[in-house]
Design an enzyme around this catalytic site. Structure first.
Site, PDB file in Angstrom:
ATOM      1  N   GLU A 142     -10.001   2.282  -5.152  1.00 24.29           N
ATOM      2  CA  GLU A 142      -9.726   3.684  -4.805  1.00 24.29           C
ATOM      3  C   GLU A 142      -8.561   4.261  -5.599  1.00 24.29           C
ATOM      4  OE1 GLU A 142     -11.225   3.700  -0.209  1.00 24.29           O
ATOM      5  OE2 GLU A 142      -9.221   2.912  -0.556  1.00 24.29           O
TER       6      GLU A 142
ATOM      7  N   HIS B  14      -3.027   3.100  -4.596  1.00 20.31           N
ATOM      8  CA  HIS B  14      -2.404   2.649  -3.335  1.00 20.31           C
ATOM      9  C   HIS B  14      -0.951   2.193  -3.541  1.00 20.31           C
ATOM     10  CE1 HIS B  14      -5.892   2.768  -0.608  1.00 20.31           C
ATOM     11  NE2 HIS B  14      -6.620   2.429  -1.653  1.00 20.31           N
TER      12      HIS B  14
ATOM     13  N   ASP C 259       0.867  -1.182   0.000  1.00 14.30           N
ATOM     14  CA  ASP C 259       0.000   0.000   0.000  1.00 14.30           C
ATOM     15  C   ASP C 259       0.899   1.225   0.000  1.00 14.30           C
ATOM     16  OD1 ASP C 259      -2.303   1.793   0.426  1.00 14.30           O
ATOM     17  OD2 ASP C 259      -3.349  -0.052   0.949  1.00 14.30           O
TER      18      ASP C 259
HETATM   19  C1  ACM Z   1     -11.088  -1.011   0.375  1.00  8.46           C
HETATM   20  O1  ACM Z   1     -11.630  -1.006   1.483  1.00  8.46           O
HETATM   21  N1  ACM Z   1     -10.509   0.099  -0.086  1.00  8.46           N
HETATM   22  C2  ACM Z   1     -11.083  -2.187  -0.464  1.00  8.46           C
END
Ligand code: ACM
Length: 636
Positions: free
Chosen positions: A350, A275, A201
């Protein structure tokens, strides 16, 4: 005096009656498919013999059985003998009903037998057996004075779903190999069989990739900050980066084996194209954005705007850059060689698109590939990633954003933004794992925000228990199962990690293992309470928020506040004060909605069962309740 004695006797016999009654109740989580109680008990003999097949797959199970039985202080031996006290038997002819993970457990007054088609079933049978024995079986040291017996019972049990998972984010905060092993031990005893490791991440790349050493020499390290993650001040460039860590490939092999020994698969996740700050800091030319060589691995400072998401620094891999696909080919080659599980999770969630929108390379890619939107750009990326993953003999799984712009042909979808993504994917004939925020986000607060470490939202145990993986109108064959997700932005240590997982994961385990019609909230809540003593003996922390008061506020006709108090579980008395003193069980009991007295500033509330404190005292400022009134009672 006589009267008092009589009363004491009555109370005593009442208590004895209660404890006898309690002893008879069989409290197993997750609830077995069928359970028939006989009369009496099997008392473990002074010398316990265990007969279990001598197979490599059962070596660790055998060790753990011996370890558990050590708590009895009795002599325990392994004996290949039909008359052994506890017999584990692999069926010669498979019983179809039991499948690969089911078992039968028979406790007779003469002994205990667990039979199954496969070693996994024997392992799960053993997990149930521990819950039939007194809770002291969980003690790591010998416990004296315990009546070591199991109730006579016939149990037939097998799971509803094959995918029973928990996700552990080891990127936002790094957790050691030992922490992960403990996590596996804790989950396996409630019959979870999948550990999803969120390995990369913005805050850290946690797995050694030998051909790309900077991923861990640079990408695994940030600086330590405590407080509210996402709000920390900018990190000085010259501050030493010594907070974090990673798993070597040997560590990963050991973890995979440790999990396998407990019948748990590990699903690795490499979260791309969003991410990805840790990867970009290690290899800046993976991004579309000039200047990304100045970026740092994130330590919890603000670098994204939500909702959106809009990235303030570009944390995305560049789909228009061929080097990205070469990079991912290298990463997935090494990862495929480490994890035997047939799926690789590639994230996809995201992903901010604002830097792609500004990129000439992306504009050229869109023209060349006839891509109309940024979602189609991500879809182009996912389809190429799917080819890479499949070239390693693996299948691709991603968060539900991978549906946007067109789903890769064979992708499995993990539905997290509610259940809609899962429904859409299943309707397209794709397989789905359900892990919706609404029911199974283990990073969310489990009690009132005024008394819990603050994070995005609240999810109480009773809501988690409502988790139903198969949405109405969806063919169940597309739903492989589900999982709870523990993100660790606000989880700094293992004690808090346990607090966030338990007892909500007990609810998830029951939703994933037990027949739907067997679920019952009141009975489950009782079982959870029974189970707490076992967790205490294991030194596992858990939340007791199911005992806490819940506040709801509305407007009374005279414009004053009207406060409704409740609890998740039945049978608690709620005591309160408005005078700032600490209420106990001699304070007024809540009976009906309360009008806030003139000039009161604080409502203090605590729950009791009889004279025993059950929940924690919650001090609720009246001003906070006024604020909630304007926000539709949202606690967070
Ligand atoms: C997530 O909770 N962004 C998969």
């Amino acid at each position: 005096m006589k009267k008092t004695m009589l009363l004491s006797l009555m109370v005593l016999s009442g208590l004895l009656g209660f404890s006898q009654k309690k002893e008879k109740v069989i409290s197993v989580i997750p609830e077995p498919v069928s359970m028939t109680r006989g009369s009496g008990y099997y008392k473990l003999p002074e010398s316990i013999s265990v007969n279990i097949p001598n197979l490599p797959e059962l070596k660790s199970t055998t060790e753990s059985i011996l370890g558990k039985l050590a708590a009895t202080g009795k002599k325990v031996s392994i004996r290949n003998d039909k008359s052994a006290s506890i017999r584990f038997v692999l069926n010669k002819t498979a019983e179809k009903e039991l499948g690969d993970e089911g078992y039968r457990l028979s406790v007779k007054s003469t002994g205990i037998q667990i039979s199954a088609n496969k070693p996994a079933g024997l392992f799960y049978g053993a997990q149930t057996l521990w819950q039939l024995l007194p809770q002291e079986i969980e003690s790591k040291t010998k416990v004296s004075g315990v009546n070591w017996q199991a109730p006579v019972v016939e149990i037939t049990d097998y799971p509803r779903f094959g995918w029973r998972g928990l996700m552990f984010d080891v990127s936002r905060h790094f957790f050691t190999k030992k922490d992960v092993e403990d996590f596996i031990d804790e989950m396996a005893q409630y019959k979870f069989n999948l550990l999803h490791m969120h390995l990369t991440d913005d805050e850290g790349w946690r797995i050694e990739i030998k051909s790309l050493p900077r991923l861990t020499s640079v990408g695994a390290w940030n600086v330590k900050r405590e407080g509210y993650f996402g709000t920390f001040a900018p990190i000085p460039k010259d501050e030493p980066r010594n907070y974090g860590g990673f798993y070597t490939q040997d560590d990963i092999r050991e973890l995979v084996k440790y999990a396998q020994d407990r019948f748990v698969n590990i699903l690795p996740e490499v979260d791309v194209p969003g991410h990805s700050m840790a990867a970009i800091v290690a290899y800046p030319d993976l991004s579309c954005t000039p200047g990304s060589d100045q970026y740092q691995v994130i330590s919890g400072e603000k670098f994204m705007d939500w909702p959106g998401p809009v990235a303030l620094e570009d944390n995305t891999l560049c789909p228009a850059n061929e080097k990205v696909y070469t990079f991912l080919n290298t990463v997935f080659t090494e990862i495929a060689g480490l994890f035997p599980f047939p799926y690789i999770h590639v994230g996809g969630d995201e992903c901010a698109k604002n830097f792609w929108e500004k990129s000439d390379a992306i504009k050229q890619l869109m023209a060349k590939e006839n891509l109309k939107t940024m979602e189609e750009v991500q879809s182009y990326f996912e389809k190429r990633v799917e080819k890479i993953v499949e070239s390693k003999g693996k299948k691709l799984i991603g968060w539900d954003e991978i549906l946007e712009g067109g789903l890769a042909p064979n992708a499995l979808v993990m539905s997290w933004r509610g259940i809609q993504g899962g429904i859409a994917a299943a309707k397209m004939g794709h397989q789905v794992v359900m892990s919706p925020t609404t029911y199974v986000y283990l990073d969310y607060m489990q009690g009132d925000a005024i008394s819990e470490p603050r994070i995005y939202s609240t999810l109480r145990l009773n809501k988690t228990y409502e988790f139903e993986p198969v949405p109405e109108g969806v063919e169940s064959k597309y739903i492989l199962g589900g999982q709870g997700n523990l993100w660790t932005e606000q989880v700094y240590n293992t004690r808090h990690l346990q607090y966030m997982i338990w007892p909500r994961s007990l609810a998830i385990s029951e939703s994933l293992w037990s027949p739907k019609e067997k679920k019952n909230w009141n009975w489950f809540a009782t079982k959870v309470e029974n189970n707490f003593g076992r967790m205490d003996l294991q030194n596992v922390k858990y939340a007791r928020t199911m005992f806490d008061p819940i506040f709801e506020v509305s407007k009374a006709p005279n414009d004053s506040l009207l406060i409704t108090l409740s609890t998740e579980i039945q049978g608690l008395d709620i005591h309160y004060s408005f005078d700032n003193s600490h209420p106990d069980n001699f304070y007024p009991v809540y009976k009906q909605p309360l009008l806030v007295p003139k000039d009161a500033v604080m409502l203090k509330v605590i729950t009791y069962r009889g004279n025993q404190v059950m929940g924690k005292q919650i001090d609720m400022p009246i001003d906070e309740l006024k604020r909630r009134l304007t926000k539709g009672n949202r606690e967070d």
